[in-house]
Enzyme design. Sequence first.
Site, PDB file in Angstrom:
ATOM      1  N   ARG A  35     -10.559 -94.396 -37.938  1.00 32.17           N
ATOM      2  CA  ARG A  35     -10.833 -93.543 -36.035  1.00 32.17           C
ATOM      3  C   ARG A  35     -12.633 -92.751 -36.300  1.00 32.17           C
ATOM      4  O   ARG A  35     -12.733 -92.828 -37.371  1.00 32.17           O
ATOM      5  CB  ARG A  35      -9.872 -92.139 -36.307  1.00 32.17           C
ATOM      6  CG  ARG A  35      -8.921 -91.961 -35.825  1.00 32.17           C
ATOM      7  CD  ARG A  35      -8.197 -91.102 -35.837  1.00 32.17           C
ATOM      8  NE  ARG A  35      -6.604 -90.831 -36.293  1.00 32.17           N
ATOM      9  CZ  ARG A  35      -5.152 -90.813 -34.468  1.00 32.17           C
ATOM     10  NH1 ARG A  35      -5.602 -91.067 -33.434  1.00 32.17           N
ATOM     11  NH2 ARG A  35      -4.601 -90.955 -34.803  1.00 32.17           N
ATOM     12  N   HIS A 441       5.957 -51.252 -40.845  1.00 32.26           N
ATOM     13  CA  HIS A 441       6.803 -50.547 -39.104  1.00 32.26           C
ATOM     14  C   HIS A 441       5.726 -50.610 -38.497  1.00 32.26           C
ATOM     15  O   HIS A 441       5.129 -49.829 -38.770  1.00 32.26           O
ATOM     16  CB  HIS A 441       7.698 -49.651 -39.162  1.00 32.26           C
ATOM     17  CG  HIS A 441       8.297 -49.731 -37.892  1.00 32.26           C
ATOM     18  ND1 HIS A 441       9.266 -50.293 -36.573  1.00 32.26           N
ATOM     19  CD2 HIS A 441       7.693 -48.013 -36.933  1.00 32.26           C
ATOM     20  CE1 HIS A 441       9.306 -49.131 -36.174  1.00 32.26           C
ATOM     21  NE2 HIS A 441       8.716 -48.229 -35.703  1.00 32.26           N
TER      22      HIS A 441
END
Length: 462
Positions: A35, A441
């Site tokens: 590629r 939290h």
Amino acid sequence: MANYDVIVIGSGPGGYVCAIRCAQLGLKTACVEGRETLGGTCLNVGCIPSKALLHATHQLHEAEHNFAKMGLKGKSPSVDWKQMLSYKNEVVEGNTKGIEFLFKKNKIDWLKGWGEIPEAGKVKVGDETHSAKNIVIATGSETSSLPGVEIDEKVVVSSTGALELSKVPKKMCVIGAGVIGLELGSVYARLGSEVTVIEYLDAVTPGMDAEVQKTFQRILKKQGLTFIMGAAVQSVEALKTKAKVNYKLRKDDSEATLDADTVLVATGRKPYTDGLGLEKLGVELSKRGQVQTDDHWQTSVKGVYAIGDAIDGPMLAHKAEDEGMAVAEVLAGKHGHVNYGVIPGVIYTHPEVASVGQTEEEIKEEGRAYKAGKFMFMGNGRAKANFAADGFVKILADKETDRILGAHIIGPMAGDLIHEVCVAMEFGASAQDLALTCHAHPTYSEAVREAALACGDGPIHS
Ligand code: NAI
């Protein structure tokens, strides 16, 4: 010609990672790539560009559906498709150039062209033949179409063509409710296409936990995707700008046709080994065309190794990367290892879907006594604040030992959340180990802890 310790053929995630690790371990390394850019399917026409489009269209979805609720008022954005494609192309360019930089940094030679192995220890690229002590085949996979369906990458497209459509289709038919079909189907549904998915089986994403499959399909339906399940596509008739998809329902053999502007064929991929000369070389292949390897990824020919999509196992970039690193270790005289029991799978839709280890169905079939701890994102404060409370975390643990056997998540950032379970599984952790670990939290990760708590005395927030 230069003599190398290792020549890797293919520069996708398997190949380029292998080459970098080989170089880091002191091996003189080259990588063959035909590629224009490095990175293989994943970086050029797979994982990376699809994630760019998923990200862009998710932002659109947020603007259309959630901004006003948060007091963000005004006209919702319109889509400049050309601009979205150039954003995607820039993302690809940045990533592929990054690999080029890493090759230079690690002194890896990029042999430009398509490789062939005329004999063990030799790799031919164009007119030049290079020699290497060891060769690693990392040539990946290609779309596997259906009989009666011809992909023209314009009207009938593979995932490659679906990343370059000239315009957003009004009607899109997706053949196959696997990972590619649902990720790219989601992209176009968010852009306003009428997306119909035709799937042979009765559930989406084959092999996934059944509870996740059901929830996932329900959420996608809510997002506007239509499903025709238990239907085998027989043929596709492509006209210039339209196509007719003919399918047969499995339950009664009745036949029907669906019209679409674009048809995406997402019925799986197959190993790509064309042009390598494997047959002549005597490398054994399975019936499905996979290169056969031993426990150390060596093929039936000494000194020739293979990794990634070209061999057996899930066709996932990270599985290929792990094998690439492991082979490099083996070639450097160390102990390369891949734990195939702990390879996560992620679908990057919204919500994301992630899994690792065994599904509930697999454990049942094994006859093993187990516990299933489940926690709904509805009980997670952060998810509720972010309009992301659809879904759940499910942790499966051995009934007696509490050892984690698998985890299945559908919900926000599932693809990231799954990794704490992967680490836990690598350490042979119990569900209680997760449950006793302090989780910040307010985070989505608390849902993982709650599911672990559900394997014991119960979650707090449900
Ligand atoms: P897949 O194997 O995931 O799904 C193909 C689906 O097509 C299956 O559900 C199958 O039942 C269905 N199908 C087959 N023949 C059919 C027919 N005649 N009519 C209707 N339905 C039919 O394959 P997919 O989505 O093409 O992906 C290929 C590979 O690429 C997979 O191994 C996948 O894991 C990998 N991949 C992974 C991604 C990720 O990890 N996020 C993203 C994209 C691809």
